[in-house]
Each structure stands twice: as C-alpha cells, then as structure tokens.
Design a protein around this motif. Sequence first.
Motif, mmCIF file in Angstrom:
data_model
loop_
_atom_site.group_PDB
_atom_site.id
_atom_site.type_symbol
_atom_site.label_atom_id
_atom_site.label_comp_id
_atom_site.label_asym_id
_atom_site.label_seq_id
_atom_site.Cartn_x
_atom_site.Cartn_y
_atom_site.Cartn_z
ATOM 1 N N ASP A 58 1.130 -1.139 -0.190
ATOM 2 C CA ASP A 58 0.082 0.138 -0.152
ATOM 3 C C ASP A 58 0.631 1.175 -0.082
ATOM 4 O OD1 ASP A 58 -0.499 1.089 3.168
ATOM 5 O OD2 ASP A 58 -0.328 -0.923 3.405
ATOM 6 N N PHE A 59 2.204 0.902 0.689
ATOM 7 C CA PHE A 59 3.739 1.840 0.300
ATOM 8 C C PHE A 59 3.144 2.693 -0.998
ATOM 9 C CE2 PHE A 59 7.477 4.323 -0.232
ATOM 10 C CZ PHE A 59 6.976 5.448 0.996
ATOM 11 N N TYR A 60 3.465 1.809 -1.887
ATOM 12 C CA TYR A 60 3.480 1.789 -3.424
ATOM 13 C C TYR A 60 2.451 2.677 -4.280
ATOM 14 C CZ TYR A 60 4.826 0.679 -8.343
ATOM 15 O OH TYR A 60 5.080 1.685 -9.622
ATOM 16 N N LYS A 61 1.435 1.878 -3.836
ATOM 17 C CA LYS A 61 -0.202 2.009 -4.436
ATOM 18 C C LYS A 61 -0.761 3.416 -3.911
ATOM 19 C CE LYS A 61 -3.817 0.805 -6.558
ATOM 20 N NZ LYS A 61 -3.886 1.145 -7.907
ATOM 21 N N PHE A 62 -0.809 3.387 -2.208
ATOM 22 C CA PHE A 62 -1.498 4.806 -2.234
ATOM 23 C C PHE A 62 0.107 6.538 -1.625
ATOM 24 C CE2 PHE A 62 -3.855 1.338 -1.411
ATOM 25 C CZ PHE A 62 -5.110 1.544 -2.635
ATOM 26 N N ILE A 63 0.704 5.764 -0.977
ATOM 27 C CA ILE A 63 1.757 6.509 -0.238
ATOM 28 C C ILE A 63 2.659 7.540 -1.563
ATOM 29 C CG2 ILE A 63 2.966 7.364 1.422
ATOM 30 C CD1 ILE A 63 1.593 4.643 3.726
ATOM 31 N N TYR A 64 3.849 6.418 -1.416
ATOM 32 C CA TYR A 64 4.396 7.427 -3.007
ATOM 33 C C TYR A 64 3.494 8.579 -4.224
ATOM 34 C CZ TYR A 64 7.531 6.824 -6.873
ATOM 35 O OH TYR A 64 8.488 7.373 -7.869
ATOM 36 N N PRO A 65 3.084 8.435 -4.477
ATOM 37 C CA PRO A 65 1.732 9.240 -5.223
ATOM 38 C C PRO A 65 1.131 10.459 -4.818
ATOM 39 C CG PRO A 65 0.432 7.069 -5.434
ATOM 40 C CD PRO A 65 1.895 6.417 -4.096
ATOM 41 N N LEU A 66 1.099 10.422 -3.436
ATOM 42 C CA LEU A 66 0.989 11.374 -2.115
ATOM 43 C C LEU A 66 2.230 12.205 -2.079
ATOM 44 C CD1 LEU A 66 -1.767 10.272 0.143
ATOM 45 C CD2 LEU A 66 -1.610 11.644 -1.582
ATOM 46 N N LEU A 67 3.248 11.319 -2.175
ATOM 47 C CA LEU A 67 4.706 11.952 -1.449
ATOM 48 C C LEU A 67 4.689 12.610 -3.029
ATOM 49 C CD1 LEU A 67 6.758 8.756 -0.165
ATOM 50 C CD2 LEU A 67 5.631 11.072 1.222
ATOM 51 N N LYS A 68 4.566 12.535 -4.269
ATOM 52 C CA LYS A 68 5.244 12.971 -5.129
ATOM 53 C C LYS A 68 4.211 14.315 -5.249
ATOM 54 C CE LYS A 68 4.760 9.658 -8.175
ATOM 55 N NZ LYS A 68 5.050 8.484 -9.497
ATOM 56 N N LYS A 69 2.605 14.284 -5.313
ATOM 57 C CA LYS A 69 1.811 15.282 -5.365
ATOM 58 C C LYS A 69 2.411 16.109 -4.259
ATOM 59 C CE LYS A 69 -2.700 15.890 -4.496
ATOM 60 N NZ LYS A 69 -4.420 15.539 -4.479
ATOM 61 N N TYR A 70 2.998 15.873 -2.868
ATOM 62 C CA TYR A 70 3.284 17.082 -2.133
ATOM 63 C C TYR A 70 4.779 17.378 -2.378
ATOM 64 C CZ TYR A 70 -1.550 17.070 -1.139
ATOM 65 O OH TYR A 70 -3.264 16.503 -1.127
ATOM 66 N N ASN A 71 5.366 17.070 -3.419
ATOM 67 C CA ASN A 71 6.840 17.511 -2.461
ATOM 68 C C ASN A 71 7.578 16.901 -1.773
ATOM 69 O OD1 ASN A 71 9.392 18.427 -4.265
ATOM 70 N ND2 ASN A 71 8.865 19.867 -3.464
ATOM 71 N N LEU A 72 7.610 15.314 -1.182
ATOM 72 C CA LEU A 72 8.041 15.439 -0.272
ATOM 73 C C LEU A 72 8.826 14.165 -0.084
ATOM 74 C CD1 LEU A 72 4.234 14.968 1.803
ATOM 75 C CD2 LEU A 72 5.750 16.446 2.361
ATOM 76 N N ARG A 73 9.751 13.767 0.690
ATOM 77 C CA ARG A 73 10.759 12.815 0.515
ATOM 78 C C ARG A 73 9.885 12.264 2.385
ATOM 79 N NH1 ARG A 73 16.566 16.401 0.176
ATOM 80 N NH2 ARG A 73 15.952 16.716 -1.655
ATOM 81 N N ALA A 74 10.763 10.905 2.218
ATOM 82 C CA ALA A 74 10.466 9.549 3.094
ATOM 83 C C ALA A 74 11.464 8.805 2.853
ATOM 84 C CB ALA A 74 8.512 9.188 3.027
ATOM 85 N N LEU A 75 11.611 7.870 4.199
ATOM 86 C CA LEU A 75 12.446 6.996 4.035
ATOM 87 C C LEU A 75 11.263 5.967 4.502
ATOM 88 C CD1 LEU A 75 14.900 8.947 4.915
ATOM 89 C CD2 LEU A 75 15.257 7.413 7.122
ATOM 90 N N LEU A 76 11.476 4.349 3.894
ATOM 91 C CA LEU A 76 10.936 3.131 3.327
ATOM 92 C C LEU A 76 12.070 2.739 4.288
ATOM 93 C CD1 LEU A 76 8.194 2.037 2.503
ATOM 94 C CD2 LEU A 76 9.189 1.668 0.461
ATOM 95 N N ALA A 77 11.723 1.564 5.184
ATOM 96 C CA ALA A 77 12.240 0.825 6.284
ATOM 97 C C ALA A 77 11.710 -0.713 5.789
ATOM 98 C CB ALA A 77 12.170 0.789 7.802
ATOM 99 N N VAL A 78 12.459 -1.572 5.037
ATOM 100 C CA VAL A 78 12.169 -3.006 4.669
ATOM 101 C C VAL A 78 12.961 -3.728 5.208
ATOM 102 C CG1 VAL A 78 11.041 -1.210 1.859
ATOM 103 C CG2 VAL A 78 13.225 -2.740 2.724
#
Length: 242
Positions: A58-78
């Motif tokens: 769901d990070f790729y599906k929903f959150i990643y597009p929002l990061l791009k939309k609002y020009n935000l950076r985030a760490l993804l711990a895998v």
Amino acid sequence: MLISMMYHHVGSDRCSNDLEVFEQHLEYISKNFIPLFPTFEELPKKAICLVFDDGYYDFYKFIYPLLKKYNLRALLAVTPKFILDDTDKDDVTRLGFEHNDLFKEYENATFCTYKELTEMHKSGYVQVVSHSYSHKNLLENNVDLKEELLKSKEMIEQKLDTKVESFVYPFGKYNQEILDETMKHYKYSFRIGNALNKDFHGINGVIYRIDGDFLKSPNEIFHFKNMLKFRFKAYIKQIVGN
C-alpha cells in the motif's frame, strides 16, 4: 529540533490511517515543515523526517503518489526476506490480507517488490533503508544479529545500487550492545518513542519517532500540548538513557 514520524499503512485493519485523513496530514506537513533524509549537516527550522516501516504494497500504491504530489521525501524501512523481485499479482490480491497475515503471505507480493523499490529510489522521493533481514525482535534468544544487520544492508545495496546508512529497529527493540553493533555499520538508527530530537544524532545515539498511525485529524500530532509532551520525554531520556 527534529521531528521524526513513524507510519505503517493506509487502509489496513491495524497500524494504519484513513487515506483521506492521511493525505490531508501530508498536505499539512508540506505547508509547515521541511522533510529531510538523514544528515549530520545543520538542520533548517521545522525539520521533519518521515519513516514508513515494513514496506507494504500500500505504500507504493497509495503513499508514494502522495509524496510526489506534495513534493515530500520519506524513508521506507524494508525487510529483504519478504521482498520479491517482481510480481504478476493484481491489486485485489496484494491488498486483500489483514495486517497480521502480510508476512506469511509475502509470496502474494504483500510488500513492495524490488522493481517498485527501484522506481521509488530513483525518483528521489524515497530512501530505502534497513528494517533488519527478517523482522525479528533483536532481543530474542538465538537471533543472528550479523544476519539481521548486515544481510539486509548488503541485499538492499546490491539490488538498488545505493548505500544504506539508516537502520530501523523492528518493534523498536534493542539494547546498548545491539546499538553499539548497529552503529558499526550504519550512521543513523531509529526507534519508537514519541520524543523530539535535537538533530539526527538523536537521543543517546538513537532517533526517536512519533507514532503517526491512527491519526484522528491531519495536524493533531503537532498541537502545542503534544509537542510539549514530546519535548519533556526527550529531556527525561537524555538524563536517564534509552
């Protein structure tokens, strides 16, 4: 001052946020804070570090597009043990499991694939970091600490052709011995803790994160009374230790 946030899902049954509220939350952050990847350089005012645990699809599906939309950076711990190279599974399958079943159903691509991680990494909006190799509580007996710390780092670096400098403790569990070993291989380490940090040196060497799951409103975390509470906890932890 550095605020570091911890999130897991949107639209799941546990450790999650409502997608609409979470988008409003990210929009609020974009207007009021400066999201950063970890650095030891001098921080700007209103610095914030967004950290998402586990790397669910769901990070790729929903959150990643929002990061791009609002020009935000985030760490993804895998956790590499559960990451597939690619998948032909559809969204209904990948998003169709409850939180507690996502690890055992990983062959159904319940986590981001390396293909998706590569895309996000190359975008510049996401920095992929280690959350151990197999998401074990590092305080449990018979844990192969070298594997959990190093195998995860090496696999991510090899697959994404990048350098991994941050480690996020599974379940927030560690002790001083584990911390000392972690810092031999990583510059930065993150835990759970609901406290503020002076900078990316953290508190006694560990960056505390504020729990951002189950938000009731877009900006509730940042209300004055909450910030005061997080400041006080940081002060206490600096005195008594982690």
